[in-house]
Design a protein around this motif. Structure first.
Motif, PDB file in Angstrom:
ATOM      1  N   GLY A   1       2.209  17.563 -65.838  1.00 43.67           N
ATOM      2  CA  GLY A   1       1.525  16.351 -65.396  1.00 43.67           C
ATOM      3  C   GLY A   1       1.680  15.203 -66.368  1.00 43.67           C
ATOM      4  N   LEU A   2       1.733  15.527 -67.655  1.00 45.33           N
ATOM      5  CA  LEU A   2       1.778  14.472 -68.671  1.00 45.33           C
ATOM      6  C   LEU A   2       3.200  14.347 -69.205  1.00 45.33           C
ATOM      7  N   PRO A   3       3.855  13.209 -68.951  1.00 43.69           N
ATOM      8  CA  PRO A   3       5.246  13.075 -69.361  1.00 43.69           C
ATOM      9  C   PRO A   3       5.427  13.026 -70.879  1.00 43.69           C
ATOM     10  N   ALA A   4       4.373  12.659 -71.596  1.00 42.95           N
ATOM     11  CA  ALA A   4       4.481  12.583 -73.057  1.00 42.95           C
ATOM     12  C   ALA A   4       3.313  13.323 -73.692  1.00 42.95           C
ATOM     13  N   LEU A   5       3.626  14.099 -74.727  1.00 45.65           N
ATOM     14  CA  LEU A   5       2.567  14.809 -75.450  1.00 45.65           C
ATOM     15  C   LEU A   5       2.846  14.728 -76.941  1.00 45.65           C
ATOM     16  N   PHE A   6       1.788  14.649 -77.728  1.00 51.04           N
ATOM     17  CA  PHE A   6       1.954  14.562 -79.175  1.00 51.04           C
ATOM     18  C   PHE A   6       2.472  15.886 -79.717  1.00 51.04           C
ATOM     19  N   ASN A   7       3.444  15.791 -80.605  1.00 52.37           N
ATOM     20  CA  ASN A   7       4.063  16.960 -81.220  1.00 52.37           C
ATOM     21  C   ASN A   7       3.381  17.217 -82.569  1.00 52.37           C
ATOM     22  N   PHE A   8       2.242  17.898 -82.514  1.00 54.05           N
ATOM     23  CA  PHE A   8       1.460  18.146 -83.733  1.00 54.05           C
ATOM     24  C   PHE A   8       2.227  19.032 -84.726  1.00 54.05           C
ATOM     25  N   ASP A   9       3.049  19.943 -84.193  1.00 52.86           N
ATOM     26  CA  ASP A   9       3.794  20.856 -85.073  1.00 52.86           C
ATOM     27  C   ASP A   9       4.717  20.101 -86.023  1.00 52.86           C
ATOM     28  N   MET A  10       5.404  19.065 -85.499  1.00 50.49           N
ATOM     29  CA  MET A  10       6.447  18.420 -86.296  1.00 50.49           C
ATOM     30  C   MET A  10       5.897  17.594 -87.457  1.00 50.49           C
ATOM     31  N   GLY A  11       4.763  16.921 -87.255  1.00 50.30           N
ATOM     32  CA  GLY A  11       4.173  16.125 -88.334  1.00 50.30           C
ATOM     33  C   GLY A  11       3.912  17.001 -89.545  1.00 50.30           C
ATOM     34  N   GLY A  12       3.291  18.154 -89.291  1.00 53.72           N
ATOM     35  CA  GLY A  12       2.992  19.095 -90.369  1.00 53.72           C
ATOM     36  C   GLY A  12       4.267  19.624 -91.008  1.00 53.72           C
ATOM     37  N   ALA A  13       5.287  19.874 -90.195  1.00 56.47           N
ATOM     38  CA  ALA A  13       6.539  20.448 -90.712  1.00 56.47           C
ATOM     39  C   ALA A  13       7.279  19.437 -91.595  1.00 56.47           C
ATOM     40  N   ILE A  14       7.249  18.162 -91.204  1.00 57.41           N
ATOM     41  CA  ILE A  14       7.903  17.127 -92.025  1.00 57.41           C
ATOM     42  C   ILE A  14       7.177  16.999 -93.371  1.00 57.41           C
ATOM     43  N   THR A  15       5.848  16.964 -93.320  1.00 56.42           N
ATOM     44  CA  THR A  15       5.063  16.846 -94.558  1.00 56.42           C
ATOM     45  C   THR A  15       5.376  18.012 -95.495  1.00 56.42           C
TER      46      THR A  15
END
Ligand code: CA
Length: 522
Positions: free
Chosen positions: A284-298
């Motif tokens: 239903g939602l075409p866009a979703l926040f990628n919480f995993d990646m922010g943590g992985a970059i940090t």
């Protein structure tokens, strides 16, 4: 996706050629190829951003006066945290879904803001908080002690003697806490359900009247006010945790209704959970926040090692794509609910810049959190990750808000934006350079991700390709210069298209400075 003329392709090629001969800071004659929502979106906490009338509270007119700043930075969309009337400073407990908080201005101020944003090709996305209303909402005030209220069924009730009221909540996601979620009402035998605490009574989405009410609210902001879409708060909590499929279906229903008034409506959901839980919401939602990646970059920046950063990102993307091929991967470093990236890397400017370099070269539609681009610091509690933006030296800063006394971001810890804009090595110009690099490259904006593995894990390398452009991106996450030998299958990437520090490539050997980024092309 927008089609581009031959001329655009030529201009783009010439950008890369000129960038080849120098370290590329500041304005370049590149042509913007990104089209929202595949460009950069900037999250604003209105109370902290820009004050127009000297009362110390950021407001809509203040934001309007900063649209040129955002345009110049390369931003194509703005996500506004809640602005409707509410008793709290953060306004995630809405009293009136059709209004604007008087501290922020008026509906007419907001219409003007949208008009000015649209003139600059900047889209406006509003926070929509519908999992719960505020306890000061007229619906709840009417229903609170009156089971005969027409709004009683807008909320979720149970009798105080019901055994379920003694069951504690479970910790299942980043946005949940372990608490009993049933709340007493003085003078009543009934208790109401609240996922996020007593001031935020959950709305009852099993009630068709409530659902109609929510559709009316959404259509009002889209149709009458002309916002471009919504950021959907707490999107996984609409129905209780044991009914995830009802949550997935609700957002399909919601999107269909919103598309009746704006077929291009943009919806980005907050589902603060690992990718396997986020995935089904893509229906239903075409866009979703990628919480995993922010943590992985940090983590990569803090350890100075890329390890499986890009392999994991590709896995997440492949999974999302299997559910909705047209999905939008809303990437970010940190948002208003997390310690600021600058603090998450212990105020190390090189590391903060590297986090931005990674975010802005990896796939996705990156979201920036206001102040991130000037290196603002901030740690929990929440008030202190939402401190006033620092526009200029305090004595000259007419726009600076004073809603909270800053604990982390002050003139002594953050160089004001006005000065950073003039300093070529500032973090502001680092962001601007990488935003421009991304916005003018089809491969970096739209290209798929192909991880490249080196024995040296201090190098994060990957290929981004579209049908007409392919680039090899390398980041040196370490504190020293690195020499990398390109393997046989990558030797055709022999030209430096972009570098932000010393780098050269010769006989398949690439030398790159500490904390630097190089983009190679064929
Ligand atoms: Ca103000």
């Amino acid at each position: 996706m927008k089609k581009h003329s031959f001329l655009h392709v030529l201009l783009l090629a010439s950008f890369f050629l000129t960038a080849n001969t120098e370290t590329s800071y500041g304005q370049k004659a590149g042509v913007n190829v990104s089209a929202w929502p595949r460009g950069i979106t900037y999250e604003i906490f209105v109370l902290a951003f820009a004050d127009s009338d000297g009362d110390g509270k950021g407001d809509i007119k203040g934001m309007t006066s900063k649209l040129d700043y955002l345009k110049d930075l390369g931003v194509e969309g703005i996500w506004l945290m809640p602005m409707s009337p509410s008793p709290s400073y953060h306004k995630y407990d809405v009293s009136d879904y059709y209004g604007i908080h008087p501290d922020y201005g008026t509906i007419d101020d907001f219409k003007k803001f949208i008009e000015e944003a649209h003139k600059r090709n900047i889209k406006v996305v509003m926070d929509m908080v519908i999992n719960h209303s505020g306890s000061q909402n007229a619906w709840f005030k009417d229903a609170r002690t009156n089971p005969n209220s027409p709004y009683w069924d807008y909320y979720v009730w149970t009798h105080k003697d019901d055994p379920q009221t003694t069951v504690p909540g479970r910790i299942i996601a980043g946005d949940s806490g372990n608490r009993n979620r049933w709340n007493k009402v003085e003078g009543s035998d009934y208790m109401y359900y609240s996922y996020f605490g007593g001031n935020m009574p959950d709305l009852n989405f099993d009630n068709p009247k409530l659902r109609e009410e929510i559709f009316r609210i959404g259509k009002f902001w889209l149709n009458d006010i002309k916002v471009d879409g919504f950021r959907l708060d707490a999107a996984r909590h609409i129905f209780p945790d044991d009914r995830p499929k009802d949550n997935h279906r609700w957002w399909v229903y919601f999107r269909n209704e919103m598309q009746k008034v704006n077929k291009d409506v943009y919806l980005v959901g907050e589902v603060w959970a690992p990718a396997e839980i986020v995935g089904p919401y893509m229906q239903g939602l075409p866009a979703l926040f990628n919480f995993d990646m922010g943590g992985a970059i940090t983590k990569a920046v803090n350890t100075g090692r890329a390890d499986s950063l890009t392999i994991n990102h590709k896995k997440i993307r492949d999974f999302y794509k299997s559910i909705n091929p047209g999905y939008v991967d809303a990437t970010f470093l940190t948002n208003h609910d997390q310690n600021r990236i600058m603090s998450a890397v212990s105020n190390n400017l090189d590391k903060a810049k590297m986090a931005a370099s990674l975010l802005l070269t990896l796939p996705g539609s990156p979201y920036l959190y206001y102040g991130e681009e000037i290196g603002m610091q901030g740690m929990k509690p929440d008030e202190h990750i939402r401190e006033p933006f620092i526009w200029d030296e305090k004595a000259k800063d007419k726009s600076r808000a004073r809603w909270v006394t800053p604990r982390y971001s002050s003139d002594s810890s953050v160089v004001p934006a006005a000065q950073q804009m003039k300093a070529k090595n500032s973090i502001y110009n680092h962001y601007k350079t990488f935003i421009q690099l991304r916005n003018t490259s089809r491969a970096l904006t739209y290209g798929e991700l192909e991880p490249v593995s080196f024995d040296n894990k201090e190098v994060c390398a990957f290929i981004r390709s579209t049908s007409d452009e392919s680039v090899l991106v390398l980041h040196n996450l370490s504190t020293s210069e690195i020499t990398v030998t390109l393997p046989g299958n990558l030797t055709e990437y022999s030209k430096v298209a972009f570098k932000n520090k010393d780098a050269n490539v010769k006989n398949n050997t690439l030398k790159m400075a500490a904390y630097s980024t190089v983009v190679l092309k064929k």
